[in-house]
Design a protein around this motif. Structure first.
Motif, PDB file in Angstrom:
ATOM      1  N   TYR A   3      57.756  26.533  10.599  1.00 44.03           N
ATOM      2  CA  TYR A   3      58.034  25.369   9.758  1.00 44.03           C
ATOM      3  C   TYR A   3      56.771  24.548   9.484  1.00 44.03           C
ATOM      4  O   TYR A   3      56.834  23.320   9.369  1.00 44.03           O
ATOM      5  CB  TYR A   3      59.109  24.502  10.422  1.00 44.03           C
ATOM      6  N   ARG A   4      55.639  25.215   9.327  1.00 38.53           N
ATOM      7  CA  ARG A   4      54.364  24.519   9.126  1.00 38.53           C
ATOM      8  C   ARG A   4      54.417  23.593   7.906  1.00 38.53           C
ATOM      9  O   ARG A   4      53.956  22.450   7.960  1.00 38.53           O
ATOM     10  CB  ARG A   4      53.231  25.529   8.963  1.00 38.53           C
ATOM     11  N   ASP A   5      54.984  24.091   6.802  1.00 32.57           N
ATOM     12  CA  ASP A   5      55.017  23.280   5.577  1.00 32.57           C
ATOM     13  C   ASP A   5      55.787  21.983   5.796  1.00 32.57           C
ATOM     14  O   ASP A   5      55.375  20.912   5.333  1.00 32.57           O
ATOM     15  CB  ASP A   5      55.663  24.065   4.429  1.00 32.57           C
ATOM     16  N   LEU A   6      56.911  22.058   6.494  1.00 32.66           N
ATOM     17  CA  LEU A   6      57.711  20.871   6.764  1.00 32.66           C
ATOM     18  C   LEU A   6      56.990  19.934   7.722  1.00 32.66           C
ATOM     19  O   LEU A   6      56.987  18.709   7.524  1.00 32.66           O
ATOM     20  CB  LEU A   6      59.064  21.292   7.344  1.00 32.66           C
ATOM     21  N   ILE A   7      56.358  20.503   8.733  1.00 38.25           N
ATOM     22  CA  ILE A   7      55.659  19.685   9.731  1.00 38.25           C
ATOM     23  C   ILE A   7      54.492  18.928   9.092  1.00 38.25           C
ATOM     24  O   ILE A   7      54.204  17.779   9.450  1.00 38.25           O
ATOM     25  CB  ILE A   7      55.187  20.570  10.907  1.00 38.25           C
ATOM     26  N   GLU A   8      53.834  19.549   8.122  1.00 32.93           N
ATOM     27  CA  GLU A   8      52.714  18.896   7.445  1.00 32.93           C
ATOM     28  C   GLU A   8      53.144  17.671   6.640  1.00 32.93           C
ATOM     29  O   GLU A   8      52.329  16.811   6.314  1.00 32.93           O
ATOM     30  CB  GLU A   8      51.991  19.900   6.540  1.00 32.93           C
ATOM     31  N   LYS A   9      54.439  17.593   6.324  1.00 37.63           N
ATOM     32  CA  LYS A   9      54.960  16.446   5.575  1.00 37.63           C
ATOM     33  C   LYS A   9      55.302  15.277   6.486  1.00 37.63           C
ATOM     34  O   LYS A   9      55.606  14.179   6.013  1.00 37.63           O
ATOM     35  CB  LYS A   9      56.209  16.858   4.795  1.00 37.63           C
ATOM     36  N   MET A  10      55.269  15.510   7.795  1.00 37.22           N
ATOM     37  CA  MET A  10      55.665  14.471   8.756  1.00 37.22           C
ATOM     38  C   MET A  10      54.478  13.609   9.145  1.00 37.22           C
ATOM     39  O   MET A  10      53.347  14.081   9.256  1.00 37.22           O
ATOM     40  CB  MET A  10      56.231  15.107  10.029  1.00 37.22           C
ATOM     41  N   THR A  11      54.778  12.346   9.418  1.00 31.55           N
ATOM     42  CA  THR A  11      53.772  11.490  10.035  1.00 31.55           C
ATOM     43  C   THR A  11      53.704  11.810  11.529  1.00 31.55           C
ATOM     44  O   THR A  11      54.618  12.454  12.082  1.00 31.55           O
ATOM     45  CB  THR A  11      54.151  10.003   9.878  1.00 31.55           C
ATOM     46  N   LEU A  12      52.650  11.380  12.168  1.00 31.20           N
ATOM     47  CA  LEU A  12      52.524  11.576  13.612  1.00 31.20           C
ATOM     48  C   LEU A  12      53.698  10.923  14.333  1.00 31.20           C
ATOM     49  O   LEU A  12      54.266  11.495  15.275  1.00 31.20           O
ATOM     50  CB  LEU A  12      51.203  10.973  14.103  1.00 31.20           C
ATOM     51  N   GLU A  13      54.096   9.749  13.869  1.00 33.71           N
ATOM     52  CA  GLU A  13      55.202   9.025  14.502  1.00 33.71           C
ATOM     53  C   GLU A  13      56.520   9.794  14.366  1.00 33.71           C
ATOM     54  O   GLU A  13      57.323   9.839  15.296  1.00 33.71           O
ATOM     55  CB  GLU A  13      55.339   7.631  13.882  1.00 33.71           C
ATOM     56  N   GLU A  14      56.733  10.413  13.222  1.00 34.13           N
ATOM     57  CA  GLU A  14      57.954  11.183  13.011  1.00 34.13           C
ATOM     58  C   GLU A  14      57.990  12.407  13.918  1.00 34.13           C
ATOM     59  O   GLU A  14      59.032  12.735  14.509  1.00 34.13           O
ATOM     60  CB  GLU A  14      58.079  11.600  11.548  1.00 34.13           C
ATOM     61  N   LYS A  15      56.865  13.072  14.040  1.00 29.33           N
ATOM     62  CA  LYS A  15      56.824  14.248  14.920  1.00 29.33           C
ATOM     63  C   LYS A  15      57.118  13.857  16.359  1.00 29.33           C
ATOM     64  O   LYS A  15      57.909  14.513  17.048  1.00 29.33           O
ATOM     65  CB  LYS A  15      55.455  14.944  14.809  1.00 29.33           C
ATOM     66  N   ALA A  16      56.485  12.790  16.807  1.00 27.38           N
ATOM     67  CA  ALA A  16      56.695  12.341  18.188  1.00 27.38           C
ATOM     68  C   ALA A  16      58.138  11.902  18.415  1.00 27.38           C
ATOM     69  O   ALA A  16      58.705  12.108  19.495  1.00 27.38           O
ATOM     70  CB  ALA A  16      55.740  11.203  18.521  1.00 27.38           C
ATOM     71  N   SER A  17      58.759  11.338  17.370  1.00 26.88           N
ATOM     72  CA  SER A  17      60.134  10.841  17.528  1.00 26.88           C
ATOM     73  C   SER A  17      61.127  11.954  17.841  1.00 26.88           C
ATOM     74  O   SER A  17      62.160  11.711  18.472  1.00 26.88           O
ATOM     75  CB  SER A  17      60.578  10.105  16.256  1.00 26.88           C
ATOM     76  N   LEU A  18      60.825  13.176  17.394  1.00 24.66           N
ATOM     77  CA  LEU A  18      61.725  14.307  17.639  1.00 24.66           C
ATOM     78  C   LEU A  18      61.709  14.763  19.092  1.00 24.66           C
ATOM     79  O   LEU A  18      62.576  15.529  19.514  1.00 24.66           O
ATOM     80  CB  LEU A  18      61.358  15.485  16.737  1.00 24.66           C
ATOM     81  N   MET A  19      60.736  14.299  19.855  1.00 23.53           N
ATOM     82  CA  MET A  19      60.536  14.802  21.217  1.00 23.53           C
ATOM     83  C   MET A  19      61.426  14.129  22.249  1.00 23.53           C
ATOM     84  O   MET A  19      61.404  14.504  23.419  1.00 23.53           O
ATOM     85  CB  MET A  19      59.064  14.652  21.629  1.00 23.53           C
ATOM     86  N   SER A  20      62.195  13.119  21.839  1.00 24.45           N
ATOM     87  CA  SER A  20      63.162  12.531  22.776  1.00 24.45           C
ATOM     88  C   SER A  20      64.441  12.189  22.029  1.00 24.45           C
ATOM     89  O   SER A  20      64.487  12.201  20.795  1.00 24.45           O
ATOM     90  CB  SER A  20      62.591  11.276  23.448  1.00 24.45           C
ATOM     91  N   GLY A  21      65.498  11.882  22.771  1.00 22.14           N
ATOM     92  CA  GLY A  21      66.820  11.707  22.185  1.00 22.14           C
ATOM     93  C   GLY A  21      66.953  10.475  21.320  1.00 22.14           C
ATOM     94  O   GLY A  21      66.228   9.487  21.471  1.00 22.14           O
ATOM     95  N   LYS A  22      67.929  10.558  20.434  1.00 23.44           N
ATOM     96  CA  LYS A  22      68.308   9.419  19.601  1.00 23.44           C
ATOM     97  C   LYS A  22      69.205   8.472  20.398  1.00 23.44           C
ATOM     98  O   LYS A  22      69.157   7.258  20.247  1.00 23.44           O
ATOM     99  CB  LYS A  22      69.043   9.934  18.362  1.00 23.44           C
ATOM    100  N   ASP A  23      70.053   9.077  21.220  1.00 17.18           N
ATOM    101  CA  ASP A  23      70.927   8.322  22.111  1.00 17.18           C
ATOM    102  C   ASP A  23      71.179   9.175  23.341  1.00 17.18           C
ATOM    103  O   ASP A  23      70.331   9.991  23.718  1.00 17.18           O
ATOM    104  CB  ASP A  23      72.219   7.896  21.405  1.00 17.18           C
ATOM    105  N   PHE A  24      72.348   9.031  23.961  1.00 22.62           N
ATOM    106  CA  PHE A  24      72.584   9.749  25.210  1.00 22.62           C
ATOM    107  C   PHE A  24      72.755  11.251  25.012  1.00 22.62           C
ATOM    108  O   PHE A  24      72.365  12.057  25.859  1.00 22.62           O
ATOM    109  CB  PHE A  24      73.818   9.172  25.916  1.00 22.62           C
ATOM    110  N   TRP A  25      73.363  11.665  23.896  1.00 20.59           N
ATOM    111  CA  TRP A  25      73.672  13.081  23.701  1.00 20.59           C
ATOM    112  C   TRP A  25      73.061  13.687  22.435  1.00 20.59           C
ATOM    113  O   TRP A  25      73.102  14.902  22.266  1.00 20.59           O
ATOM    114  CB  TRP A  25      75.191  13.293  23.647  1.00 20.59           C
ATOM    115  N   GLN A  26      72.521  12.870  21.543  1.00 22.25           N
ATOM    116  CA  GLN A  26      72.017  13.394  20.273  1.00 22.25           C
ATOM    117  C   GLN A  26      70.496  13.353  20.203  1.00 22.25           C
ATOM    118  O   GLN A  26      69.859  12.461  20.767  1.00 22.25           O
ATOM    119  CB  GLN A  26      72.574  12.585  19.103  1.00 22.25           C
TER     120      GLN A  26
END
Length: 811
Positions: A3-26
């Motif tokens: 998914y290189r093309d998609l990842i290149e569209k992300m900001t650093l903050e967006e990429k880092a945000s995926l590395m932990s949960g949104k809430d308890f289960w999601q």
């Protein structure tokens, strides 16, 4: 990267945000790029999706789902196809509840009978556990979602599970504690792995480069996602470097900022983050496809799933004793049903695996529909151990009138639970006293045992029949009665050894680790590997189970590909037999167990029927891990090829010469005498250090140092701060008092969620309500700087509120 093309569209903050949960289960979503949240749900033996208030301890009710028998139960079936079918049905239900990742199966080894979570694990044997896990995974993932094998690795005690350091030699690690994971990952092809809470040889598992990079990624070729156990992240950046993509639950962005700062400071390359993001995106996109199919049916057949739960229980029930052929019970026999578990079944474990069943069979209701004459019911004992002579007396009055006593006993929900280890291998004393009293008035006693792990049975000579249902799920009550009546011929066999006394267990002197570490001094000699090699008498051996028919093994033939033999049903009823392949090396150059399970199969036979059976050799049949070459090797030698009905009931045996890989001998036998003899019950620290190749770390807390992030709340007992010491005394008093007044479940909660929690867990498990800077202030208070710490907590809390307000305003 996919998914290189998609990842290149992300900001650093967006990429880092995926590395932990949104809430308890999601997981986190990024709406502008079409990246959706995933839902992760507990579910080793049923889906536990919480609709409202989320917790990881099983406190709040979840959506209804089929409660299948636990892994400890299903392992007794020795039936991979059954495991795959259960996985298939679990996958269907996960899809119906729109769950992307089902957090199971659990495949940690049953190193010690007292581990509080043994009910959730398959076996003491890695081969059996791995094969059963792979079958579950195949079934679950056939629906497009992901299974999640856990807890990687050597998580074999519940006490201090979030901070204990497991000290284990490399060979034992590979042969015993990683082999099941290897099979699950290579054969099951699981898409997700959950790291364990504990440390392994000095490093937290999700930060352990040897475990996560060298073995999991490089050696096994694993390309999936690693998720932390809930609250199990220590150093987020170290975890990312090791290849731990996802931290759960949410930390409200706090640990994402640690990743961002590490990249900006040049501590790690952004490319490393991209690799982790790529693997997580693959899991998100591949598991959400099923929910987008227009033809998908989100309903499942509740009754059909209930019937599978019943079939699974029937095939996993183990008949342990049948004196005078008291079973199956004759039509019209008068039975007295005694025991609280007959009225309210113990059918599943406690903790994060609790399932809210779609329906629940009840023994007393099912008895009314049976061919027995049930003359009455008496509870006989208080469920949680309190003595009650009146109940015993009433049970004895009923028992006198019966032909047979059906006595339902076992372990209760608060004795056997996640987060706590058992204090003994006994069943509650009030149940044993009831049994003795019943024996005085009626010797025809059939015990129906319900528990998820091994118990001592000094009372066994006072029962004629013993049926072990383990934790048999929502349909277990009917399944057990069908076995008692003979409608079902029992075919379950034990997936763990039952020693006579707890003191006989090889890890007796080294369980649990109480402070800093736990030493696995017994090495590879766990379970039957120890008992068989040391010639230690046991109550019931690994692989043992009786039937209402008999089986004859005959005509063994061996070649380089496997072993072939015949099995004949020599009795009068249809039955299934779990045949087991064991292999033992005849050389004494390298210390080994006398025999090890290397294959199994389950055969259905009509009376008088004979079938030819083949069990192939695979890549694990003859291997051992060589610590000198740091890889799997084969010793050139003659090997005993054994076919057994259990580990101690070998029916056929032959020999096979196997060419080796000519690896150097890794040990000096004069330095490891206990390991070469198999007498691994009480090994000295010096001999263990010879095995490890280094000095064992100090296993006790340093009580002179200030308490830090990875110290536990229990260590407040010697803190410098008076408030912390008072809090510890209050906590221990509350635990004692709650147990005293019968509130054992609440008392357990203190131990599970507070007492053994590392201080960092306060920040990791509160969803950002308390962050690490606030925790710094709390630790100042704990370490005797009350006013400075309190001021720090208030100041950091104000900062946190300002950030939250700004975020709300921006949104």
């Amino acid at each position: 990267m996919k998914y290189r093309d998609l990842i290149e569209k992300m900001t650093l903050e967006e990429k880092a945000s995926l590395m932990s949960g949104k809430d308890f289960w999601q997981t986190m979503d990024i709406e502008r790029l079409g990246i959706n949240s995933m839902f992760l749900a507990d579910g080793p033996h049923g889906i536990r999706k919480q609709a409202e208030a989320a917790d990881h301890l099983g406190l709040n009710e979840s959506l209804p789902a089929t409660c299948f028998p636990t892994a400890a139960t299903i392992a007794n079936s020795w039936n991979e196809q059954l495991g795959q079918t259960i996985g298939d049905y679990l996958g269907q239900e996960a899809v119906s509840q729109q769950v992307n990742v089902l957090l199971g199966p659990g495949i940690n080894m049953k190193r010690n009978p007292l581990c509080g979570r043994n009910f959730e694990y398959f076996s003491e044997d890695p081969y059996l556990a791995g094969k059963m896990a792979a079958s579950y995974i195949k079934g679950i993932q056939s629906h497009g979602i992901s299974a999640c094998v856990k807890h990687f690795a050597v998580n074999n005690q519940e006490e201090r599970r979030m901070s204990i350091d497991t000290i284990v030699d490399e060979r034992t690690l590979r042969e015993i504690y990683l082999t099941a994971f290897e099979i699950a990952i290579k054969e099951g092809k699981t898409k997700t792995v959950m790291s364990a809470y504990n440390m392994l040889n000095g490093a937290y598992t999700n930060e352990n480069i040897h475990l996560m990079r060298e073995i999991l990624r490089d050696e096994w070729g694993y390309e999936g996602v690693v998720v932390t156990d809930w609250g199990g992240s220590n150093d987020r950046v170290a975890g990312l470097i090791a290849g731990n993509e996802l931290e759960m639950p949410t930390t409200s962005g706090e640990t994402n900022q640690e990743i961002i700062q590490a990249i900006k400071a040049g501590k790690i390359e952004e490319e490393l983050l991209d690799e982790n993001v790529d693997r997580l995106l693959d899991l998100i996109f591949t598991t959400e496809v099923v929910f987008k199919e227009p033809s998908i049916d989100f309903d499942f057949d509740l009754e059909k799933h209930h019937m599978l739960a019943q079939k699974a229980a029937e095939e996993s029930i183990v008949l342990l004793k049948n004196e005078d052929n008291i079973l199956p019970l004759k039509k019209g026999v008068k039975v007295a049903t005694i025991g609280d578990f007959a009225q309210k079944a113990r059918y599943q474990g406690a903790g994060s695996s609790i399932v809210n069943p779609t329906k629940l069979d009840n023994t007393l209701d099912e008895l009314e529909r049976s061919e027995f004459v049930n003359i009455g019911f008496e509870p006989g004992f208080e469920r949680y151990g309190k003595k009650n002579q009146s109940k015993v007396d009433q049970a004895c009055v009923l028992a006198k009138k019966a032909d047979v006593v059906l006595l339902y006993i076992g372990l209760d929900e608060v004795t056997e639970a996640e987060g706590l280890d058992r204090s003994s291998m006994s069943i509650p004393e009030n149940q044993v006293e009831l049994l003795h009293a019943l024996y005085e008035v009626n010797e025809n006693i059939v015990v129906v045992l319900s528990c998820g792990s091994v118990v001592e049975m000094p009372w066994i000579n006072k029962v004629k029949g013993l049926v072990h249902g383990y934790l048999s799920g929502q349909a277990g009550a009917k399944a057990i009665l069908r076995v008692l009546s003979g409608e079902v011929n029992p075919s379950g066999k034990l997936a763990e050894t039952y020693p006579i006394h707890y003191a006989d267990t090889p890890s007796y002197h080294q369980f649990p680790g109480k402070e800093v570490s736990v030493e696995y001094r017994e090495g590879i000699f766990i379970g039957y590997r120890y008992y068989d090699t040391a010639n230690k008498e046991v109550l019931f051996p690994f692989g043992y189970g009786l039937s209402y028919t008999t089986f004859k093994y005959d005509t063994i033939n061996i070649n380089k590909d496997g072993v072939t033999f015949t099995i004949t049903n020599t009795g009068h009823v249809v039955g299934m037999e779990a045949a087991q392949l064991y292999i033992g090396c005849k050389s004494d150059k390298i210390w080994r167990a006398k025999k090890e399970l290397k294959g199994f199969t389950k055969v259905f036979l009509k009376p008088g029927e004979t079938k030819t059976v083949t069990i192939p050799f695979d890549d694990k049949a003859f291997r051992y891990f060589n610590v000198k070459t740091n890889k799997w090797e084969i010793e050139e030698a003659d090997y005993s090829i054994m076919i057994g009905a259990s580990s101690s009931d070998i029916r056929l045996e032959s020999s096979l010469f196997v060419e080796g890989t000519n690896a150097p001998i890794p040990y000096e036998n004069n330095k490891l005498p206990s390991y070469y003899s198999g007498q691994a019950h009480q090994i000295s620290v010096e001999e263990f250090e010879n095995l490890l190749g280094y000095r064992v770390p100090v296993s006790t807390w340093d009580r002179t140092k200030p308490l830090g992030y990875n110290d536990t709340i229990a260590q407040c007992q010697y803190a410098k701060g008076a408030l912390a010491r008072f809090a510890f005394k209050l906590m221990t008093f509350s635990h004692w008092f709650l147990r005293k007044i019968g509130k054992r479940e609440t008392a357990n909660l203190i131990m599970m969620s507070v007492y053994h929690m590392p201080f960092r867990g306060i920040a990791r498990m509160t969803g950002g309500i308390i962050n690490m800077p606030m925790l710094d202030g709390i630790l100042m208070i704990v370490n005797g700087k009350f006013f400075k710490g309190l001021n720090h907590v208030i100041k950091e809390r104000k900062k946190l509120r300002k950030v939250a307000k700004r975020k709300v305003a921006l949104d």
